[in-house]
Design a protein around this motif. Sequence first.
Motif, PDB file in Angstrom:
ATOM      1  N   TRP A 255       0.755  -1.459   0.084  1.00 48.99           N
ATOM      2  CA  TRP A 255       0.397  -0.330  -0.169  1.00 48.99           C
ATOM      3  C   TRP A 255       0.828   1.530   0.040  1.00 48.99           C
ATOM      4  O   TRP A 255       0.260   2.086   0.329  1.00 48.99           O
ATOM      5  CB  TRP A 255      -1.065   0.016   1.121  1.00 48.99           C
ATOM      6  CG  TRP A 255      -1.516  -0.627   0.939  1.00 48.99           C
ATOM      7  CD1 TRP A 255      -1.833  -2.467   1.732  1.00 48.99           C
ATOM      8  CD2 TRP A 255      -3.793  -0.792   0.411  1.00 48.99           C
ATOM      9  NE1 TRP A 255      -2.723  -2.899   1.081  1.00 48.99           N
ATOM     10  CE2 TRP A 255      -3.972  -1.864   0.526  1.00 48.99           C
ATOM     11  CE3 TRP A 255      -4.202  -0.042  -0.189  1.00 48.99           C
ATOM     12  CZ2 TRP A 255      -5.364  -2.612  -0.133  1.00 48.99           C
ATOM     13  CZ3 TRP A 255      -4.871  -0.748  -0.643  1.00 48.99           C
ATOM     14  CH2 TRP A 255      -6.038  -1.379  -0.948  1.00 48.99           C
TER      15      TRP A 255
ATOM     16  N   GLN B 192      -8.433   4.316   5.379  1.00 55.09           N
ATOM     17  CA  GLN B 192      -6.970   5.131   5.289  1.00 55.09           C
ATOM     18  C   GLN B 192      -6.272   4.934   6.088  1.00 55.09           C
ATOM     19  O   GLN B 192      -5.433   4.455   6.477  1.00 55.09           O
ATOM     20  CB  GLN B 192      -6.124   6.003   4.472  1.00 55.09           C
ATOM     21  CG  GLN B 192      -4.836   6.410   4.069  1.00 55.09           C
ATOM     22  CD  GLN B 192      -4.641   7.801   3.336  1.00 55.09           C
ATOM     23  OE1 GLN B 192      -5.397   8.350   2.429  1.00 55.09           O
ATOM     24  NE2 GLN B 192      -3.803   7.880   4.019  1.00 55.09           N
ATOM     25  N   LEU B 203       0.735   6.151   4.556  1.00 54.21           N
ATOM     26  CA  LEU B 203       0.089   5.767   3.045  1.00 54.21           C
ATOM     27  C   LEU B 203      -0.202   7.444   2.382  1.00 54.21           C
ATOM     28  O   LEU B 203      -0.179   8.327   2.719  1.00 54.21           O
ATOM     29  CB  LEU B 203      -0.780   5.181   3.319  1.00 54.21           C
ATOM     30  CG  LEU B 203      -1.010   3.627   4.253  1.00 54.21           C
ATOM     31  CD1 LEU B 203      -1.854   2.719   3.460  1.00 54.21           C
ATOM     32  CD2 LEU B 203       0.396   2.862   3.009  1.00 54.21           C
ATOM     33  N   ASP B 204       0.490   7.381   0.987  1.00 55.32           N
ATOM     34  CA  ASP B 204       0.015   8.333   0.271  1.00 55.32           C
ATOM     35  C   ASP B 204      -1.655   8.164  -0.146  1.00 55.32           C
ATOM     36  O   ASP B 204      -1.681   7.205  -0.220  1.00 55.32           O
ATOM     37  CB  ASP B 204       1.220   8.483  -0.633  1.00 55.32           C
ATOM     38  CG  ASP B 204       0.001   9.493  -2.154  1.00 55.32           C
ATOM     39  OD1 ASP B 204       1.101  10.729  -1.702  1.00 55.32           O
ATOM     40  OD2 ASP B 204      -0.352   9.457  -2.420  1.00 55.32           O
ATOM     41  N   ARG B 205      -1.840   9.658   0.169  1.00 55.57           N
ATOM     42  CA  ARG B 205      -3.814   9.535  -0.301  1.00 55.57           C
ATOM     43  C   ARG B 205      -3.911   9.020  -1.388  1.00 55.57           C
ATOM     44  O   ARG B 205      -5.164   8.833  -1.522  1.00 55.57           O
ATOM     45  CB  ARG B 205      -3.749  11.430   0.500  1.00 55.57           C
ATOM     46  CG  ARG B 205      -5.346  11.389   0.824  1.00 55.57           C
ATOM     47  CD  ARG B 205      -5.281  12.578   1.148  1.00 55.57           C
ATOM     48  NE  ARG B 205      -5.572  14.228   0.058  1.00 55.57           N
ATOM     49  CZ  ARG B 205      -6.266  13.645  -0.911  1.00 55.57           C
ATOM     50  NH1 ARG B 205      -7.340  13.711  -1.491  1.00 55.57           N
ATOM     51  NH2 ARG B 205      -5.307  14.806  -1.886  1.00 55.57           N
ATOM     52  N   ARG B 206      -3.212  10.486  -2.274  1.00 57.13           N
ATOM     53  CA  ARG B 206      -3.972   9.971  -3.595  1.00 57.13           C
ATOM     54  C   ARG B 206      -4.094   8.373  -3.958  1.00 57.13           C
ATOM     55  O   ARG B 206      -4.606   7.305  -4.960  1.00 57.13           O
ATOM     56  CB  ARG B 206      -3.195  10.351  -4.339  1.00 57.13           C
ATOM     57  CG  ARG B 206      -3.664  11.718  -4.696  1.00 57.13           C
ATOM     58  CD  ARG B 206      -3.083  12.946  -5.171  1.00 57.13           C
ATOM     59  NE  ARG B 206      -3.304  13.749  -4.855  1.00 57.13           N
ATOM     60  CZ  ARG B 206      -3.205  15.500  -6.090  1.00 57.13           C
ATOM     61  NH1 ARG B 206      -3.693  14.918  -7.020  1.00 57.13           N
ATOM     62  NH2 ARG B 206      -3.941  16.117  -5.027  1.00 57.13           N
ATOM     63  N   ASN B 207      -2.494   7.981  -3.700  1.00 59.28           N
ATOM     64  CA  ASN B 207      -2.339   6.388  -4.246  1.00 59.28           C
ATOM     65  C   ASN B 207      -3.623   6.183  -3.311  1.00 59.28           C
ATOM     66  O   ASN B 207      -3.957   4.259  -3.989  1.00 59.28           O
ATOM     67  CB  ASN B 207      -1.012   5.476  -3.835  1.00 59.28           C
ATOM     68  CG  ASN B 207       0.120   6.406  -4.719  1.00 59.28           C
ATOM     69  OD1 ASN B 207      -0.485   6.170  -6.150  1.00 59.28           O
ATOM     70  ND2 ASN B 207       1.640   5.780  -4.283  1.00 59.28           N
ATOM     71  N   PHE B 208      -4.007   5.745  -2.070  1.00 62.22           N
ATOM     72  CA  PHE B 208      -4.576   4.706  -1.232  1.00 62.22           C
ATOM     73  C   PHE B 208      -5.799   4.764  -1.919  1.00 62.22           C
ATOM     74  O   PHE B 208      -6.172   3.764  -2.675  1.00 62.22           O
ATOM     75  CB  PHE B 208      -4.685   4.961   0.643  1.00 62.22           C
ATOM     76  CG  PHE B 208      -5.524   4.164   0.569  1.00 62.22           C
ATOM     77  CD1 PHE B 208      -4.883   3.463   1.633  1.00 62.22           C
ATOM     78  CD2 PHE B 208      -6.890   4.782   1.254  1.00 62.22           C
ATOM     79  CE1 PHE B 208      -5.886   2.441   1.656  1.00 62.22           C
ATOM     80  CE2 PHE B 208      -7.569   3.746   1.857  1.00 62.22           C
ATOM     81  CZ  PHE B 208      -6.807   2.661   2.699  1.00 62.22           C
ATOM     82  N   GLN B 209      -6.430   5.831  -2.497  1.00 63.11           N
ATOM     83  CA  GLN B 209      -7.838   6.321  -3.015  1.00 63.11           C
ATOM     84  C   GLN B 209      -7.122   5.776  -4.303  1.00 63.11           C
ATOM     85  O   GLN B 209      -8.710   4.952  -4.701  1.00 63.11           O
ATOM     86  CB  GLN B 209      -8.011   7.388  -3.156  1.00 63.11           C
ATOM     87  CG  GLN B 209      -9.735   7.521  -3.728  1.00 63.11           C
ATOM     88  CD  GLN B 209     -10.438   8.949  -3.241  1.00 63.11           C
ATOM     89  OE1 GLN B 209      -9.658   9.305  -2.303  1.00 63.11           O
ATOM     90  NE2 GLN B 209     -11.287   9.377  -3.854  1.00 63.11           N
ATOM     91  N   ARG B 210      -6.963   5.968  -4.898  1.00 69.56           N
ATOM     92  CA  ARG B 210      -6.405   5.343  -6.741  1.00 69.56           C
ATOM     93  C   ARG B 210      -6.987   3.452  -5.962  1.00 69.56           C
ATOM     94  O   ARG B 210      -7.188   2.445  -6.741  1.00 69.56           O
ATOM     95  CB  ARG B 210      -5.346   5.388  -7.361  1.00 69.56           C
ATOM     96  CG  ARG B 210      -5.453   5.382  -8.774  1.00 69.56           C
ATOM     97  CD  ARG B 210      -4.098   5.740  -9.278  1.00 69.56           C
ATOM     98  NE  ARG B 210      -3.182   5.670  -8.546  1.00 69.56           N
ATOM     99  CZ  ARG B 210      -2.335   3.633  -8.572  1.00 69.56           C
ATOM    100  NH1 ARG B 210      -3.008   2.797  -9.055  1.00 69.56           N
ATOM    101  NH2 ARG B 210      -1.032   4.256  -7.430  1.00 69.56           N
ATOM    102  N   LYS B 211      -5.830   2.566  -5.760  1.00 66.96           N
ATOM    103  CA  LYS B 211      -5.696   1.583  -5.423  1.00 66.96           C
ATOM    104  C   LYS B 211      -7.203   0.827  -4.542  1.00 66.96           C
ATOM    105  O   LYS B 211      -7.646  -0.168  -6.010  1.00 66.96           O
ATOM    106  CB  LYS B 211      -4.468   1.254  -4.282  1.00 66.96           C
ATOM    107  CG  LYS B 211      -3.233   0.934  -5.100  1.00 66.96           C
ATOM    108  CD  LYS B 211      -2.680   0.128  -4.681  1.00 66.96           C
ATOM    109  CE  LYS B 211      -1.617  -0.731  -5.153  1.00 66.96           C
ATOM    110  NZ  LYS B 211      -0.806  -1.605  -4.448  1.00 66.96           N
ATOM    111  N   SER B 214     -10.266   1.086  -7.160  1.00 63.32           N
ATOM    112  CA  SER B 214      -9.691   0.085  -8.283  1.00 63.32           C
ATOM    113  C   SER B 214     -10.110  -1.356  -7.975  1.00 63.32           C
ATOM    114  O   SER B 214     -10.282  -2.240  -8.624  1.00 63.32           O
ATOM    115  CB  SER B 214      -8.115  -0.158  -9.194  1.00 63.32           C
ATOM    116  OG  SER B 214      -7.446  -0.792  -7.305  1.00 63.32           O
TER     117      SER B 214
END
Lengths: 255, 255
Positions: A255, B192, B203-211, B214
């Motif tokens: 993550w 998150q 964790l990175d906010r944008r990466n987390f949301q995108r993952k 998905s």
Amino acid sequence: MTLKYATKLENPATDYLAHLSIDCVVFGFHDNQLKVLLLKSKYLDEWSLPGGFVMHSETVEQAARRTLEERTGATDIFMQQFRVFSNPERKNPIFQKENMLKANLKMNNFDWLNQRFVSIGFYALVEFSKVDAAPDIYSEECVWKNVDQVGRLMMDHNQILTDALETLRLQLRHQPIGYNLLPNKFTMPELQKLYETILGRELDRRNFQRKILSYKIVKRLPERRTGVAYKAPYLYRFDLEEYNKALREGLSGDW
Amino acid sequence: MTLKYATKLENPATDYLAHLSIDCVVFGFHDNQLKVLLLKSKYLDEWSLPGGFVMHSETVEQAARRTLEERTGATDIFMQQFRVFSNPERKNPIFQKENMLKANLKMNNFDWLNQRFVSIGFYALVEFSKVDAAPDIYSEECVWKNVDQVGRLMMDHNQILTDALETLRLQLRHQPIGYNLLPNKFTMPELQKLYETILGRELDRRNFQRKILSYKIVKRLPERRTGVAYKAPYLYRFDLEEYNKALREGLSGDW
């Protein structure tokens, strides 16, 4: 080797923990087939997984390792606990008094053997060529069978095998596999075939190669497979440092 | 509820399988903290995980579920076996004769209790608000503690907790999590935070949301969190069909 085990079983109630057993699902890979090690009973018309009991001085891991060493001669085996099987009706039919008498088995503590056993399931991955499968005194055969041609096994052993296979397939998604199943050097098609065999379906060649290489767990060698008629494929080997790191931390999905 | 358990322990040798115990690592999430349920012994200055024994008629899963229901009042708990702990020296100090006599515990079968126990570790994820933690007759407290403020636990319980946490972190990589830990509706920052708390890092906010999006396991609702001073965040809930599918098949990493 097998004698040691046999001797121990003469006084099970003294030597082992009550109610507790070990069952081992031993996977090997040969001729592009996923195989599992099975025993055929001398006394009953039944096939089973190799198993054993836990000595008072042993951990369950030590008991599983001892059981497998006695059966296969192989040391340094990759083994993993995967589930405990504890149906209250679990009893080994070989240890029913009538079957033991019929078989003229000289054992004490019939009652100890003919009880409920909670069994701890282990699965093991072994390099097929390193294993010298040997039956114990209660078995007439110890053989490798293709996973999809196993047939009916004793007790809940089909369930134990199914669960082990499911665990292995799940492991394939987040941990590396193959070091314990392939020879030191292998081609990419051979590695792909191992994955396809475990998963039970075909994979796209390019995707597979791209993914495997992205994990950095294999290294291409400057050699090619010789003796191949057509275009000779490159040989690879596992990068053990990266492989072990991925075993600990997972392949991906971070993550 | 606790009485039932207490009654049963008066004749353990008759009621339970020898040598076998259950230990439960119960995780809850509250105030952005990962918590674990612990018991303080009445008789020894020791904290421990909730645990119990396995009745002759029970599977180990049923034993773990009963143990937890007695302790928490919560039914329908998400539980998972994760490892068997079998150091040959494993004995519960509470059940040493001198401690039981000192505590004036009226129990039969001292010897049965004061033996080696192979323990099957379960971890459970519960919604904090649904749990009514209750001590049993051997405990003076049953409380939630922050996972990083647990201190010294009895026997190998620190090891059991560490292993459960490691299993949970690995699970986070390939299975969905949160349904049993969060309220029905939650914001993306809350989800998150749960992941960050379990992983022990940001964790990175944008990466987390995108993952997360998905994987299709959460659905955005047409509502926003009310009563928030600044920009009100959207509410989400889990899509149970996709969530359960991902529990069975894994989130990603398919070959």
